[in-house]
Each structure stands twice: as structure tokens, then as C-alpha cells.
Enzyme design. Sequence first.
Site, PDB file in Angstrom:
ATOM      1  N   LYS A  55       0.856  -1.198   0.000  1.00 36.48           N
ATOM      2  CA  LYS A  55       0.000   0.000   0.000  1.00 36.48           C
ATOM      3  C   LYS A  55       0.886   1.240   0.000  1.00 36.48           C
ATOM      4  O   LYS A  55       1.732   1.410   0.882  1.00 36.48           O
ATOM      5  CB  LYS A  55      -0.908  -0.012   1.236  1.00 36.48           C
ATOM      6  CG  LYS A  55      -1.676   1.301   1.456  1.00 36.48           C
ATOM      7  CD  LYS A  55      -2.580   1.235   2.691  1.00 36.48           C
ATOM      8  CE  LYS A  55      -3.182   2.599   3.025  1.00 36.48           C
ATOM      9  NZ  LYS A  55      -4.049   2.579   4.227  1.00 36.48           N
ATOM     10  N   ASP A  68      -2.488  10.169   3.757  1.00 34.27           N
ATOM     11  CA  ASP A  68      -3.890   9.765   3.930  1.00 34.27           C
ATOM     12  C   ASP A  68      -4.600  10.767   4.827  1.00 34.27           C
ATOM     13  O   ASP A  68      -4.518  10.692   6.052  1.00 34.27           O
ATOM     14  CB  ASP A  68      -3.959   8.352   4.527  1.00 34.27           C
ATOM     15  CG  ASP A  68      -5.398   7.882   4.714  1.00 34.27           C
ATOM     16  OD1 ASP A  68      -6.311   8.538   4.174  1.00 34.27           O
ATOM     17  OD2 ASP A  68      -5.593   6.854   5.399  1.00 34.27           O
ATOM     18  N   LYS A  74     -10.104  12.780   8.208  1.00 36.48           N
ATOM     19  CA  LYS A  74      -9.659  12.401   9.546  1.00 36.48           C
ATOM     20  C   LYS A  74      -9.609  13.640  10.432  1.00 36.48           C
ATOM     21  O   LYS A  74      -9.518  14.762   9.928  1.00 36.48           O
ATOM     22  CB  LYS A  74      -8.232  11.829   9.478  1.00 36.48           C
ATOM     23  CG  LYS A  74      -8.108  10.472   8.838  1.00 36.48           C
ATOM     24  CD  LYS A  74      -6.653  10.011   8.867  1.00 36.48           C
ATOM     25  CE  LYS A  74      -6.456   8.685   8.170  1.00 36.48           C
ATOM     26  NZ  LYS A  74      -7.093   7.559   8.859  1.00 36.48           N
ATOM     27  N   ASP A 126       1.759   6.404   5.499  1.00 38.86           N
ATOM     28  CA  ASP A 126       0.749   5.450   5.020  1.00 38.86           C
ATOM     29  C   ASP A 126       1.194   4.749   3.723  1.00 38.86           C
ATOM     30  O   ASP A 126       0.437   3.981   3.150  1.00 38.86           O
ATOM     31  CB  ASP A 126      -0.604   6.157   4.846  1.00 38.86           C
ATOM     32  CG  ASP A 126      -1.794   5.224   5.005  1.00 38.86           C
ATOM     33  OD1 ASP A 126      -1.637   4.169   5.641  1.00 38.86           O
ATOM     34  OD2 ASP A 126      -2.876   5.556   4.482  1.00 38.86           O
ATOM     35  N   ASP A 184     -12.076   7.045   3.783  1.00 32.73           N
ATOM     36  CA  ASP A 184     -10.876   6.810   4.576  1.00 32.73           C
ATOM     37  C   ASP A 184     -10.479   5.327   4.577  1.00 32.73           C
ATOM     38  O   ASP A 184      -9.407   4.971   5.041  1.00 32.73           O
ATOM     39  CB  ASP A 184     -11.096   7.312   6.004  1.00 32.73           C
ATOM     40  CG  ASP A 184      -9.803   7.504   6.771  1.00 32.73           C
ATOM     41  OD1 ASP A 184      -8.729   7.418   6.143  1.00 32.73           O
ATOM     42  OD2 ASP A 184      -9.870   7.742   7.991  1.00 32.73           O
ATOM     43  N   GLU A 239      -9.370   3.700   2.172  1.00 31.86           N
ATOM     44  CA  GLU A 239      -8.828   3.786   0.811  1.00 31.86           C
ATOM     45  C   GLU A 239      -7.782   2.723   0.522  1.00 31.86           C
ATOM     46  O   GLU A 239      -7.562   2.363  -0.627  1.00 31.86           O
ATOM     47  CB  GLU A 239      -8.232   5.179   0.579  1.00 31.86           C
ATOM     48  CG  GLU A 239      -6.781   5.381   1.066  1.00 31.86           C
ATOM     49  CD  GLU A 239      -6.589   5.227   2.558  1.00 31.86           C
ATOM     50  OE1 GLU A 239      -7.580   5.361   3.296  1.00 31.86           O
ATOM     51  OE2 GLU A 239      -5.461   4.940   2.996  1.00 31.86           O
ATOM     52  N   ARG A 260      -7.694  -0.497   1.042  1.00 38.69           N
ATOM     53  CA  ARG A 260      -8.212  -1.716   0.404  1.00 38.69           C
ATOM     54  C   ARG A 260      -8.620  -1.444  -1.029  1.00 38.69           C
ATOM     55  O   ARG A 260      -8.659  -2.357  -1.855  1.00 38.69           O
ATOM     56  CB  ARG A 260      -9.352  -2.302   1.255  1.00 38.69           C
ATOM     57  CG  ARG A 260     -10.563  -1.443   1.384  1.00 38.69           C
ATOM     58  CD  ARG A 260     -11.440  -1.854   2.560  1.00 38.69           C
ATOM     59  NE  ARG A 260     -10.942  -1.337   3.837  1.00 38.69           N
ATOM     60  CZ  ARG A 260     -11.494  -1.591   5.006  1.00 38.69           C
ATOM     61  NH1 ARG A 260     -12.550  -2.368   5.107  1.00 38.69           N
ATOM     62  NH2 ARG A 260     -10.983  -1.062   6.111  1.00 38.69           N
TER      63      ARG A 260
HETATM   64  N1  BES Z   1      -4.203   4.392   6.962  1.00 35.26           N
HETATM   65  C1  BES Z   1      -5.353   4.168   7.748  1.00 35.26           C
HETATM   66  C2  BES Z   1      -5.123   3.163   8.875  1.00 35.26           C
HETATM   67  C3  BES Z   1      -4.205   3.605   9.977  1.00 35.26           C
HETATM   68  C4  BES Z   1      -4.700   4.341  11.038  1.00 35.26           C
HETATM   69  C5  BES Z   1      -2.885   3.221   9.989  1.00 35.26           C
HETATM   70  C6  BES Z   1      -3.848   4.711  12.067  1.00 35.26           C
HETATM   71  C7  BES Z   1      -2.044   3.589  11.025  1.00 35.26           C
HETATM   72  C8  BES Z   1      -2.523   4.330  12.065  1.00 35.26           C
HETATM   73  C9  BES Z   1      -6.479   3.618   6.882  1.00 35.26           C
HETATM   74  O1  BES Z   1      -6.508   4.105   5.583  1.00 35.26           O
HETATM   75  C10 BES Z   1      -7.758   4.011   7.522  1.00 35.26           C
HETATM   76  O2  BES Z   1      -8.025   5.180   7.596  1.00 35.26           O
HETATM   77  N2  BES Z   1      -8.552   3.023   7.960  1.00 35.26           N
HETATM   78  C11 BES Z   1      -9.780   3.256   8.606  1.00 35.26           C
HETATM   79  C12 BES Z   1     -10.795   2.318   7.999  1.00 35.26           C
HETATM   80  C13 BES Z   1     -12.219   2.563   8.456  1.00 35.26           C
HETATM   81  C14 BES Z   1     -12.709   3.878   7.919  1.00 35.26           C
HETATM   82  C15 BES Z   1     -13.064   1.426   7.972  1.00 35.26           C
HETATM   83  C16 BES Z   1      -9.606   2.979  10.087  1.00 35.26           C
HETATM   84  O3  BES Z   1      -8.961   1.978  10.424  1.00 35.26           O
HETATM   85  O4  BES Z   1     -10.067   3.767  10.889  1.00 35.26           O
HETATM   86 ZN    ZN Z   2      -4.691   4.720   4.822  1.00 36.02          ZN
HETATM   87 MN    MN Z   3      -7.554   5.928   5.445  1.00 32.75          MN
END
Ligand code: BES
Ligand code: ZN
Ligand code: MN
Length: 492
Positions: free
Chosen positions: A248, A253, A260, A271, A330, A332, A334
Site C-alpha cells: 500500500k 492519507d 480524519k 501510510d 478513509d 482507501e 483496500r
Molecule cells: N491508513 C489508515 C489506517 C491507519 C490508522 C494506519 C492509524 C495507522 C494508524 C487507513 O486508511 C484508515 O483510515 N482506515 C480506517 C478504515 C475505516 C474507515 C473502515 C480505520 O482503520 O479507521
Molecule cells: Zn490509509
Molecule cells: Mn484511510
Amino acid sequence: MSSKAYVVPVDPKNPGGNAAPGVDPASMWASLPQAQKPAKVGTSHIFYGTPGQDVTALISLGDGFDSKAGDARREIVRKAVGSGVKSVKALGDGVSEAVIDASTDPHAAAVAAHLALYDFTLKTSPPSRFDPRGTEGVPKKLAISTGISSADWDSGVIYANAQNLARTLMELPANMMTPTAFCKRVQLEFSGVPNVEIIVRDEAWAAEKGMRTFLSVTQGTDQPAKFLEIHYKGAPSKDAQPLAFVGKGITFDSGGISLKQSADMKLMRGDMGGAATVVSTLLAIAQLKLPINVVAVTPLCENLPGPKATKPGDIIYAMNGKSVEVDNTDAEGRLVLADALYYASTEFKPHTVIDLATLTSAMDIALGEIYSGVFTTSDTLWSRLSAAGESEYDRFWRMPLDEDYGPQIYSSNADLCNTGGKPGGACTAALFLKAFVDGIEAKDGNEPSVHWAHIDIAGTMEFTRPIPYQEKGMTGRPVRALVEFVKRLSTQ
Ligand code: BES
Ligand code: ZN
Ligand code: MN
């Protein structure tokens, strides 16, 4: 005025060591007061010579070192050497070289010394080697060497430098590490490394391939997206089925329209940790000249809100034809991985696909910064990854990849929804990815044609507290575990 510092790990039960001619660790150790001898692992005792002369740092391997073996013993060596290098670093500019007595375990000692030395900064005085405008002429503050060099020491240097590269790619802020800059930096790092081909694809290429879920993420930004592909051909046959890595590569992000909150958002410069991990792993594999074919692909883009950005509720047809509802922009990671996994698994017919991603905060909540989570249907792949992780003390924990989580992501208007609610958030994300790995389903009573593992590194991307051989900050994990995995796979 500069001098050398000898870093000598000492087993309290059997003090000795090969520091340098004229340096006698055993008698130095004997001169210490009794109370300081059976000290905890990593306790440093520094012996000064006359001013301007060499320094010796004796580092305790702790009581009971003699009874330790294998993975546990190696980790003690890392801790001791890391503590030793740190204490030498603290001596300041007078010391220009740390000479490591690596005799207890040359590979582990080299790893720890080179990881412990790393300290990212963009302060300008003194000039930083991390300045992306050019680092020519800026020396390392401290050189690392060893008295008796060996292949094991050399491999440790390669492992650690690869991990340090991943740390740098992740630390560099998003204005300096755009998708374009990432590709340029990778080309630079690989220059002169044989048997490697690097291909940088643009958005037009991705559009032609039908990578619509990938491109849906980059719509909100003006930074051009890139799709980086690196081939390493080390197997005796150039046509041998490859191992494929997918990483990824979100260079920033923000969450997109599902923005966020601002606190800690800067962590999301990292990210692209999955992409950093896979390219750094591949670099080490190529430098070690491992007899295996490996391909790494990384979809790279920013996730920003903007007038063209994807909106919650939008439905996109992925490259494999499945429809995906973007419930939350968010989620993104996947989306970019869906097309990259489908591309990698159909285009190169790999025997094994491993994807790395800072994918979910749920992963961080589940395992924190100690273990990276591995989701796989393959028991053999799991046991190989696990053993490699233990050996480098860059550890994995197996997580469930289970269709029973399916209703959480299969129940919208589209084939798949990119969110599955809070419960089991890391598990639903993993299951989402599975729908895009070609060959993962058993067909007509046959075994699946591909082994696949998804590794969620959202928890392990950053150390918020230091360990003896690594400072706080982006970790570059699990580069060493993966290099070790590939080494064992290719030479077993
Ligand atoms: N890049 C983030 C995940 C992340 C968060 C990595 C904190 C490291 C530290 C990912 O893109 C994300 O935002 N995931 C969301 C998914 C949700 C909206 C289903 C998450 O985990 O909150
Ligand atoms: Zn992310
Ligand atoms: Mn995200």
C-alpha cells in the site's frame, strides 16, 4: 581529534572478547566493582583512555546469557550491541568510529549496530544526510565497523540498511515523498544493482488496465498517482514462477471526504509503509543475490478531499469486475490494493502473494506495536513467516481470515462495501482483499493455485517508545522478517 570506540558485549559468567590488539575486556571487566558485574542486559561500562585516545564500552549480556540459545540469544545480542552503540553515540563528536566485537553473533550484531545508529532529522545545522535536496558530502556521524568481518556480518548490514531505507521513506514528509518522488528515490537506491528492472507506470496506464478502484482514491489530489513495478530475477530460470509482494502506497492519507481529525494526522505521511517495506525488502533480496524471482508492485497516490474526490456512497467497478461501494473514503487502502492484488495475481502467476499495508486502526488496537498481524489461509505460509519473524525478532501474530465476517462487507448495494463496521475491523478489511486475489479460491476439488498472506502493519509502523536498538519513530518493520523469509524460501 577523533577516536575509536570498541563496543564489546560481555557475558558476566565468561568475560572476554575480541576488541582490538591491546584491549583486554576480561581484565577491564575484572576491575569493575562486584556490584556492577552481573548487570542487566545492555548495561554499559565505559573505559576511557588518555584524551584523544580510544574508548572501550563493555556491555553486559546479562546473567544467564550462557544458557540462552537460538532466537532468544540473538535478541540479547541485539539489545546489548544496540545499547553499546547508543552509549558511544552519546559520547559525542570526539568518537568517529564504533568498532563492534561481533563474535557472539555477527548477523545480529551488525543489525543492531546499524539500526541503533539511525536518527532521522531534517535540521540543517549540522547538515543532514536525509536532506532530499542532496546529501553529498554529508558523512555519517559515526562509522560502524567490526574487527573480524564475515558473510554473516555483511548480511546483517544489508538487512539493517534495508530496514533503515524503509524508515527514511516513511519519515520523509508527504511534501517530499510524493508518488513521483518515491519512484525517483527507489530508482536511485537500486542503481547499479544487477538483475533488477524497474517500471514506473502512470495514471493513463492504470486507466487502460481498468484499475478504477485504485484511481478512485487519487481523484481528490493534483499529485499524479504512480504504479511502481520492480522485478528481480535471481532464480536459475528467468521463467520460474515468482513470489509477488504488493505494498500500500498512500503517500498521505487525509481520509479524503471522510476527513480524519487533525490530531496525529501527520502520522499518515507513513501510510506508504507497505510500499516502503516491499521495495526495501526487494533491495535487500537483490543485494544478497538470493536465487529466486520476485516482483513487487506498489500503487502510489495521495488520499485528499477535493472537487473531484470520490464521495461516500459512490460505487466503483474494480479491475476484476466486482462492484465496490465506497462507504467511507478513509478506507482507501483496500481500494488501491484491490486492483494491485488482482493485477499481481493475474499478470505474473505467482506461487505466493504477500501484501503489506498500514491498513486499519483496528489492527493497532488489537496487537499494538509488538506484532504485525498476518491473515492467511495457508498454514505453510504462516509457519514460514512466523519462524522468520521470530528469528529477526520482528514478530507476527496470526489473525483470522474467515468468511463468517463476510456479511459485514457483502451486504450493501454493491458486491462489496469498503467498510464493515467497528467489530473485527482488521478482519473485515483482510476479507475484503481476498476477493481480489486471483486463484485464492479452491476450484473443482483442487487446492488454491496461490498462497496469499495479508500483513497489516498499522500497529507496527511506528515505535512510540524506543527499544534498545531502535529509537522512537517509523520502524521500517517488517523488512528484516521478510528478507529472512525470502532467504529461507530461496535457499532451503
Ligand atoms: N491508513 C489508515 C489506517 C491507519 C490508522 C494506519 C492509524 C495507522 C494508524 C487507513 O486508511 C484508515 O483510515 N482506515 C480506517 C478504515 C475505516 C474507515 C473502515 C480505520 O482503520 O479507521
Ligand atoms: Zn490509509
Ligand atoms: Mn484511510
